[in-house]
Motif scaffolding. Structure first.
Motif, PDB file in Angstrom:
ATOM      1  N   THR A   7       0.827  -1.209   0.000  1.00 12.79           N
ATOM      2  CA  THR A   7       0.000   0.000   0.000  1.00 12.79           C
ATOM      3  C   THR A   7       0.860   1.258   0.000  1.00 12.79           C
ATOM      4  N   SER A   8       2.004   1.220   0.670  1.00 13.07           N
ATOM      5  CA  SER A   8       2.884   2.395   0.710  1.00 13.07           C
ATOM      6  C   SER A   8       3.370   2.773  -0.687  1.00 13.07           C
ATOM      7  N   VAL A   9       3.621   1.792  -1.547  1.00 11.00           N
ATOM      8  CA  VAL A   9       4.054   2.059  -2.918  1.00 11.00           C
ATOM      9  C   VAL A   9       2.909   2.692  -3.709  1.00 11.00           C
ATOM     10  N   ILE A  10       1.705   2.200  -3.494  1.00  7.88           N
ATOM     11  CA  ILE A  10       0.543   2.764  -4.180  1.00  7.88           C
ATOM     12  C   ILE A  10       0.316   4.206  -3.725  1.00  7.88           C
ATOM     13  N   PHE A  11       0.466   4.470  -2.423  1.00  7.30           N
ATOM     14  CA  PHE A  11       0.335   5.837  -1.918  1.00  7.30           C
ATOM     15  C   PHE A  11       1.400   6.756  -2.520  1.00  7.30           C
ATOM     16  N   LYS A  12       2.634   6.269  -2.668  1.00  6.80           N
ATOM     17  CA  LYS A  12       3.694   7.078  -3.289  1.00  6.80           C
ATOM     18  C   LYS A  12       3.349   7.388  -4.740  1.00  6.80           C
ATOM     19  N   ALA A  13       2.807   6.405  -5.447  1.00  5.23           N
ATOM     20  CA  ALA A  13       2.425   6.611  -6.843  1.00  5.23           C
ATOM     21  C   ALA A  13       1.306   7.648  -6.956  1.00  5.23           C
ATOM     22  N   ILE A  14       0.309   7.536  -6.084  1.00  7.19           N
ATOM     23  CA  ILE A  14      -0.799   8.503  -6.081  1.00  7.19           C
ATOM     24  C   ILE A  14      -0.278   9.892  -5.732  1.00  7.19           C
ATOM     25  N   SER A  15       0.589   9.975  -4.717  1.00  2.93           N
ATOM     26  CA  SER A  15       1.152  11.266  -4.313  1.00  2.93           C
ATOM     27  C   SER A  15       1.974  11.885  -5.426  1.00  2.93           C
ATOM     28  N   SER A  16       2.777  11.068  -6.081  1.00  3.17           N
ATOM     29  CA  SER A  16       3.611  11.557  -7.177  1.00  3.17           C
ATOM     30  C   SER A  16       2.764  12.115  -8.307  1.00  3.17           C
ATOM     31  N   LEU A  17       1.731  11.383  -8.692  1.00  2.65           N
ATOM     32  CA  LEU A  17       0.844  11.847  -9.758  1.00  2.65           C
ATOM     33  C   LEU A  17       0.102  13.112  -9.346  1.00  2.65           C
ATOM     34  N   PHE A  18      -0.450  13.127  -8.142  1.00  2.00           N
ATOM     35  CA  PHE A  18      -1.219  14.277  -7.692  1.00  2.00           C
ATOM     36  C   PHE A  18      -0.338  15.528  -7.586  1.00  2.00           C
ATOM     37  N   LEU A  19       0.862  15.394  -7.032  1.00  2.00           N
ATOM     38  CA  LEU A  19       1.770  16.540  -6.922  1.00  2.00           C
ATOM     39  C   LEU A  19       2.148  17.063  -8.305  1.00  2.00           C
ATOM     40  N   ALA A  20       2.437  16.161  -9.238  1.00  2.00           N
ATOM     41  CA  ALA A  20       2.788  16.586 -10.593  1.00  2.00           C
ATOM     42  C   ALA A  20       1.628  17.316 -11.261  1.00  2.00           C
ATOM     43  N   LEU A  21       0.420  16.755 -11.151  1.00  4.56           N
ATOM     44  CA  LEU A  21      -0.747  17.410 -11.747  1.00  4.56           C
ATOM     45  C   LEU A  21      -1.021  18.768 -11.105  1.00  4.56           C
ATOM     46  N   MET A  22      -0.852  18.846  -9.786  1.00  7.59           N
ATOM     47  CA  MET A  22      -1.084  20.108  -9.083  1.00  7.59           C
ATOM     48  C   MET A  22      -0.099  21.184  -9.546  1.00  7.59           C
ATOM     49  N   ILE A  23       1.182  20.843  -9.610  1.00  4.81           N
ATOM     50  CA  ILE A  23       2.189  21.809 -10.052  1.00  4.81           C
ATOM     51  C   ILE A  23       1.950  22.206 -11.499  1.00  4.81           C
ATOM     52  N   LEU A  24       1.667  21.234 -12.358  1.00  8.40           N
ATOM     53  CA  LEU A  24       1.402  21.551 -13.764  1.00  8.40           C
ATOM     54  C   LEU A  24       0.175  22.436 -13.931  1.00  8.40           C
ATOM     55  N   LEU A  25      -0.880  22.138 -13.186  1.00 12.07           N
ATOM     56  CA  LEU A  25      -2.098  22.934 -13.273  1.00 12.07           C
ATOM     57  C   LEU A  25      -1.852  24.372 -12.819  1.00 12.07           C
ATOM     58  N   ILE A  26      -1.258  24.519 -11.651  1.00  8.18           N
ATOM     59  CA  ILE A  26      -1.019  25.863 -11.107  1.00  8.18           C
ATOM     60  C   ILE A  26      -0.067  26.654 -11.997  1.00  8.18           C
ATOM     61  N   SER A  27       1.044  26.045 -12.387  1.00 10.10           N
ATOM     62  CA  SER A  27       2.027  26.777 -13.188  1.00 10.10           C
ATOM     63  C   SER A  27       1.492  27.114 -14.575  1.00 10.10           C
ATOM     64  N   THR A  28       0.692  26.226 -15.157  1.00  9.27           N
ATOM     65  CA  THR A  28       0.125  26.518 -16.471  1.00  9.27           C
ATOM     66  C   THR A  28      -0.906  27.639 -16.383  1.00  9.27           C
ATOM     67  N   ILE A  29      -1.698  27.655 -15.335  1.00 11.97           N
ATOM     68  CA  ILE A  29      -2.665  28.738 -15.155  1.00 11.97           C
ATOM     69  C   ILE A  29      -1.938  30.071 -14.975  1.00 11.97           C
ATOM     70  N   VAL A  30      -0.917  30.084 -14.123  1.00 15.50           N
ATOM     71  CA  VAL A  30      -0.178  31.331 -13.869  1.00 15.50           C
ATOM     72  C   VAL A  30       0.527  31.813 -15.129  1.00 15.50           C
ATOM     73  N   ILE A  31       1.191  30.905 -15.847  1.00 17.95           N
ATOM     74  CA  ILE A  31       1.904  31.341 -17.051  1.00 17.95           C
ATOM     75  C   ILE A  31       0.925  31.818 -18.124  1.00 17.95           C
ATOM     76  N   SER A  32      -0.282  31.229 -18.173  1.00 17.36           N
ATOM     77  CA  SER A  32      -1.267  31.665 -19.178  1.00 17.36           C
ATOM     78  C   SER A  32      -1.837  33.042 -18.848  1.00 17.36           C
ATOM     79  N   ILE A  33      -1.764  33.440 -17.585  1.00 18.84           N
ATOM     80  CA  ILE A  33      -2.209  34.789 -17.213  1.00 18.84           C
ATOM     81  C   ILE A  33      -1.235  35.839 -17.733  1.00 18.84           C
TER      82      ILE A  33
END
Length: 185
Positions: A84-110
């Protein structure tokens, strides 16, 4: 036809790792650009210099999804149980990447006057440390370039590594709260 197949195979590898540019990415259609963005996002395998979320992370998440659909209590791959710890790391990795990409893309598009697909492509390429461009990087303003530079840094270091550096030390919990069924989908 054989040249197109060879070029397609080469680009499918280079967009995940090396960033060699044998085609004009600025001339790609939106559909082709989205395929390249997905390839850049997945990246290469762990312990390689490739950026991206990593092929094993995507595979673990896919296997977890299939196990969930099949009603299984554990994720099993090739006669091995994935902790389960590996699955949590995978979920965390994906979520953090999506969060950073979403925020940075929104800011750069402004701050930048370019099309959203061009900015998304540049941002994903920078964060996933691929190194390909649709030709607008040099025309970005100071804010846009700063966001791209920051994305390159966080993408190279790795968000999970960066987050774990500031996380508190794991504590051993000698208790367990009662389970709660929560509707999620």
């Amino acid at each position: 036809t054989s040249e197109k197949i060879l070029l397609s195979l080469f680009q499918s590898v280079t967009t995940r790792t090396a960033g060699f540019n044998s085609v004009d990415f600025g001339a790609l259609t939106v559909g082709s650009t989205l395929i390249v963005i997905v390839l850049m996002s997945i990246g290469g395998s762990p312990a390689s210099t490739a950026g991206g979320i990593k092929t094993t992370t995507v595979y673990i998440l896919f296997a977890a999804m299939i196990a969930n659909i099949q009603g299984k209590q554990r994720v099993e791959i090739r006669n091995r149980t994935i902790p389960t710890s590996v699955i949590f790391k995978a979920i965390s990795s994906l979520f953090l990447a999506l969060m950073i990409l979403l925020i940075s893309t929104i800011v750069i598009s402004i701050y930048e006057p370019f099309s959203f697909i061009d900015l998304l492509f540049e941002q994903v390429s920078a964060f996933m440390t691929v190194g390909v461009s649709r030709g607008i990087t040099a025309q970005l303003g100071t804010t846009g370039k700063s966001i791209i530079i920051s994305s390159m840094f966080f993408g190279r270091v790795g968000l999970l590594t960066f987050a774990l550096a500031f996380a508190s030390k794991e504590t051993n919990q000698n208790y367990r709260y009662p389970d709660e069924e929560v509707m999620v989908a």
